[in-house]
Design a protein around this motif. Structure first.
Motif, short mmCIF file in Angstrom:
data_model
loop_
_atom_site.label_atom_id
_atom_site.label_comp_id
_atom_site.label_asym_id
_atom_site.label_seq_id
_atom_site.Cartn_x
_atom_site.Cartn_y
_atom_site.Cartn_z
N UNK A 40 -60.29 -4.84 -2.83
CA UNK A 40 -59.73 -5.34 -3.90
C UNK A 40 -60.73 -5.11 -4.98
N UNK A 41 -60.25 -4.57 -6.31
CA UNK A 41 -60.99 -4.20 -7.34
C UNK A 41 -60.96 -5.54 -8.46
N UNK A 42 -61.83 -6.05 -8.99
CA UNK A 42 -61.79 -7.45 -9.99
C UNK A 42 -61.00 -8.41 -9.44
N UNK A 43 -61.63 -9.01 -8.21
CA UNK A 43 -60.72 -10.15 -7.99
C UNK A 43 -60.76 -11.25 -8.70
N UNK A 44 -59.70 -12.13 -9.03
CA UNK A 44 -59.81 -13.30 -9.86
C UNK A 44 -58.33 -14.07 -9.72
N UNK A 45 -58.39 -14.86 -10.45
CA UNK A 45 -57.08 -15.54 -10.34
C UNK A 45 -56.02 -14.86 -11.07
N UNK A 46 -55.10 -14.29 -10.27
CA UNK A 46 -54.11 -13.26 -11.12
C UNK A 46 -52.70 -13.84 -10.87
N UNK A 47 -51.75 -13.21 -11.66
CA UNK A 47 -50.57 -13.20 -11.74
C UNK A 47 -49.60 -12.09 -11.10
N UNK A 48 -50.44 -11.03 -11.08
CA UNK A 48 -49.74 -9.69 -10.68
C UNK A 48 -50.83 -8.88 -9.69
N UNK A 49 -49.92 -7.81 -9.09
CA UNK A 49 -51.04 -7.18 -7.95
C UNK A 49 -50.34 -5.54 -8.11
N UNK B 53 -50.88 -14.25 -4.03
CA UNK B 53 -50.20 -14.71 -5.49
C UNK B 53 -49.78 -16.04 -5.38
N UNK B 54 -49.25 -16.53 -4.12
CA UNK B 54 -48.58 -17.82 -4.11
C UNK B 54 -50.03 -18.76 -4.06
N UNK B 55 -51.36 -18.42 -3.70
CA UNK B 55 -52.32 -18.98 -3.64
C UNK B 55 -52.89 -19.39 -5.29
N UNK B 56 -52.70 -18.34 -5.91
CA UNK B 56 -53.05 -18.29 -7.27
C UNK B 56 -52.08 -19.07 -8.38
N UNK B 57 -50.84 -19.44 -7.67
CA UNK B 57 -50.10 -20.45 -8.43
C UNK B 57 -48.86 -19.74 -8.81
N UNK B 58 -48.10 -18.39 -8.11
CA UNK B 58 -47.12 -18.04 -8.48
C UNK B 58 -46.00 -18.72 -7.36
N UNK B 59 -44.93 -18.92 -7.88
CA UNK B 59 -43.89 -19.51 -6.96
C UNK B 59 -43.41 -18.60 -5.86
N UNK B 60 -43.31 -19.02 -4.59
CA UNK B 60 -42.94 -18.17 -3.55
C UNK B 60 -41.35 -17.77 -3.87
N UNK B 61 -41.08 -16.65 -3.76
CA UNK B 61 -39.62 -15.97 -4.14
C UNK B 61 -39.93 -15.23 -5.35
N UNK B 62 -40.94 -15.34 -6.18
CA UNK B 62 -40.97 -14.47 -7.23
C UNK B 62 -42.42 -13.57 -6.96
N UNK B 63 -43.11 -14.14 -5.72
CA UNK B 63 -44.42 -13.23 -5.58
C UNK B 63 -44.24 -11.82 -5.53
N UNK B 64 -43.18 -11.00 -4.77
CA UNK B 64 -43.02 -9.83 -4.30
C UNK B 64 -42.63 -9.36 -5.75
N UNK B 65 -41.96 -9.62 -6.82
CA UNK B 65 -41.32 -8.99 -7.94
C UNK B 65 -42.69 -8.71 -8.68
N UNK B 66 -43.95 -9.38 -8.47
CA UNK B 66 -45.22 -9.34 -9.17
C UNK B 66 -45.73 -8.20 -8.56
N UNK B 67 -45.70 -7.54 -7.30
CA UNK B 67 -46.49 -6.52 -6.89
C UNK B 67 -45.71 -5.15 -6.99
N UNK B 68 -46.53 -4.04 -7.46
CA UNK B 68 -45.99 -2.82 -7.63
C UNK B 68 -46.91 -2.26 -6.69
#
Length: 272
Positions: free
Chosen positions: A4-13, A105-120
């Motif tokens: 991982x590069x720049x690990x931090x509280x994040x909303x997207x990966x 992402x879920x640990x970072x506060x993203x709702x489960x069910x939305x997390x996959x959409x936030x991964x590219x």
């Protein structure tokens, strides 16, 4: 394999896969050396995994950090059968990595069910080939739909065989054609089709978008191979955006990185 590069509280990966004979940190140092305007990709976690050591035919059998074997840079269809084991292993690894990132992402506060959409998932060269074939296999969406795939200077392994599947399913709905391709790829790579694998037959209504970028002067992964991949994906009904770069060889450029950033930001615009 996970860097991982720049690990931090994040909303997207953004997961990016290196090419043959590279490593994740090496690709990271290249891609992150290009300036990205501050509005693009805020609060994004960058993950640059490294392929496990494998004997690589094109380098006289020496071990390199790779996703699958490459026989020759001249013709990517040569030695495809010997690529199957590495492709299957690497696609399974990538699927597991995506699932791990969903949990992060879920640990970072993203709702489960939305997390996959936030991964590219993106890749360069053989990393791009792996990302695209992994998407076609359905294995990258075991838990939930991912946001998009980015393929830089890549090609489609087993394209001729996949084209035959597409040709045999002309005149049917896109979903049926894509399902036939998925079934072929899964059987080809001996991917599990047990209780979990059976879920792969369910096609998502909304297709995952794919960005394909390629240099017109690329002689290692020829520009025409990228065009052929694009054509096959379009014929099966995939959602494609293409960017081509005059004078670019088998490498990346600043304009390309900006295009990737803008594309990914557009994918995530609706989920932030």
């Amino acid at each position: 394999m996970h860097n991982p590069i720049h690990p931090h509280t994040h909303k997207t990966t953004l997961i990016f896969l290196h090419g043959t004979s590279q490593t994740g940190p090496e690709l990271a140092s290249i891609l992150l050396s290009f300036p990205i305007p501050p509005p693009l990709l805020p609060n994004t976690r960058f993950v640059f995994p490294t392929g496990s050591p494998k004997k690589t035919t094109v380098f006289a059998g020496l071990e390199t950090n790779s996703w699958f074997d490459i026989h020759t840079f001249v013709d990517r269809t040569v030695g495809e059968t010997e690529q199957i084991l590495g492709l299957a292993e690497s696609i399974n690894y990538l699927s597991s990595l995506i699932n791990d990132e969903v949990e992060e992402l879920v640990k970072a506060g993203v709702r489960r069910g939305e997390a996959g959409d936030r991964i590219v998932v993106g890749g360069f060269s053989s990393g791009a080939a792996l990302a695209v074939l992994g998407l076609l296999s359905g294995e990258l969406e075991r838990r939930e739909r991912i946001g998009a795939v980015v393929a830089l200077s890549g090609w489609l392994p087993f394209r001729a065989q996949i084209d035959k599947v597409i040709e045999n399913h002309k005149g049917v709905r896109d979903e049926e054609r894509m399902r036939a391709v998925r079934k072929y790829v899964r059987q080809l790579l001996y991917l599990n089709d047990g209780a979990q694998g059976g879920q792969m037959e369910e096609m998502r209504e909304e297709k995952v978008e794919i960005l394909i970028c390629h240099g017109k002067k690329d002689l290692k992964v020829r520009y025409e191979w990228g065009v052929e991949m694009t054509g096959a994906l379009k014929r099966m009904g995939q959602k494609i955006e293409c960017r081509n770069y005059e004078g670019l060889e088998h490498w990346v450029c600043g304009e390309e990185i900006l295009d990737v950033g803008a594309f990914v930001e557009g994918i995530w615009e609706g989920v932030k």
